[in-house]
Design an enzyme around this catalytic site. Structure first.
Site: not given
Ligand code: ADE
Length: 227
Positions: A12, A78, A151, A171-172, A195
């Site tokens: 990243e 995600g 997730i 997540m941030e 994803d």
């Molecule tokens: N970053 C990328 N994909 C993610 C996901 N599915 N859950 C949390 N953080 C992510």
């Protein structure tokens, strides 16, 4: 302008570091901050590690030690929004902690009802996306949900959507937005989908992480490279 730029993983930040000139390295604890120029602007780039505490600590350090006047968080996410697909981009008008009770932040410090992306930074990120070669990707402006878990479950995904209706999950971002809001510093979160946060999430992440991370970093480089 002095920008702080945060990514959680090596993928990243790599695509930004390669565009920086006159780079100086500063070590602080477990973190390495890279200060340099892109175009007419100075930025300090750092890999914070995964999760909300790492992101919040790092945002505060960018503000206190590196005088960041604006903070950009770049990376992957995600997809949760109905139309949002892998390699689409989401730019934060708002970020929420999906694993915390957001009502507490109104009653106690920082006394806010939410964490909102700076409209000027949001518009500049969207304009940078429009100006670049983005193939079949779309760019969405909206809400991003953040929590300390990866997730990869349709049920968990549905629960987050039911409670917050965000476009994507990562997540941030909310931790960066939280720290910036508490300090009165503008911020924006830029995420490209790796994803769909479902049962195939882990596999898709492994396949798409690098290319998705590069999309987001291209937007940052274009944003910071201007005046
Ligand atoms: N970053 C990328 N994909 C993610 C996901 N599915 N859950 C949390 N953080 C992510």
């Amino acid at each position: 302008m002095n920008y702080g730029v945060i990514g959680a993983m090596p993928s990243e930040i790599a695509g930004i570091k390669e565009h920086m000139e006159n780079v100086q390295e500063h070590k602080a604890g477990s973190l390495v901050f890279y200060t340099g120029q892109i175009g007419q602007n100075t930025l300090t780039l750092v890999q914070c590690g995964v999760g909300k505490v790492n992101a919040a600590i790092t945002a505060q350090m960018l503000i206190d030690k590196f005088n960041a006047q604006a903070v950009i968080n770049t990376g992957v996410a995600g997809a949760l929004g109905k139309d949002v697909k892998v390699l689409d981009v989401v730019i934060s008008t708002e970020v929420v902690h999906h694993d915390a009770d957001m009502r507490l932040y109104k009653k106690y410090p920082p006394f806010v009802d939410g964490f909102y992306g700076d409209p000027t930074l949001v518009a500049r990120a969207a304009a940078a996306f429009e100006a670049m070669d983005h193939g079949n990707s779309h760019c969405y402006l909206g809400k991003i949900a953040t929590g300390d878990q990866f997730i990869e479950s349709s049920a968990v995904k549905a629960d987050i959507v039911a409670r917050h209706n965000p476009l994507c999950v990562e997540m941030e971002g909310a931790a960066v937005g939280h720290a910036c809001t508490a300090n009165g510093v503008p911020f924006v979160i830029i995420r490209t989908m790796s994803d769909n946060a479902d049962e195939q999430g882990g596999m898709s992440f492994d396949a798409m992480e690098k290319v998705a991370a590069k999309y987001s970093s291209n937007i940052v480089v274009a944003m910071v490279g201007g005046k």
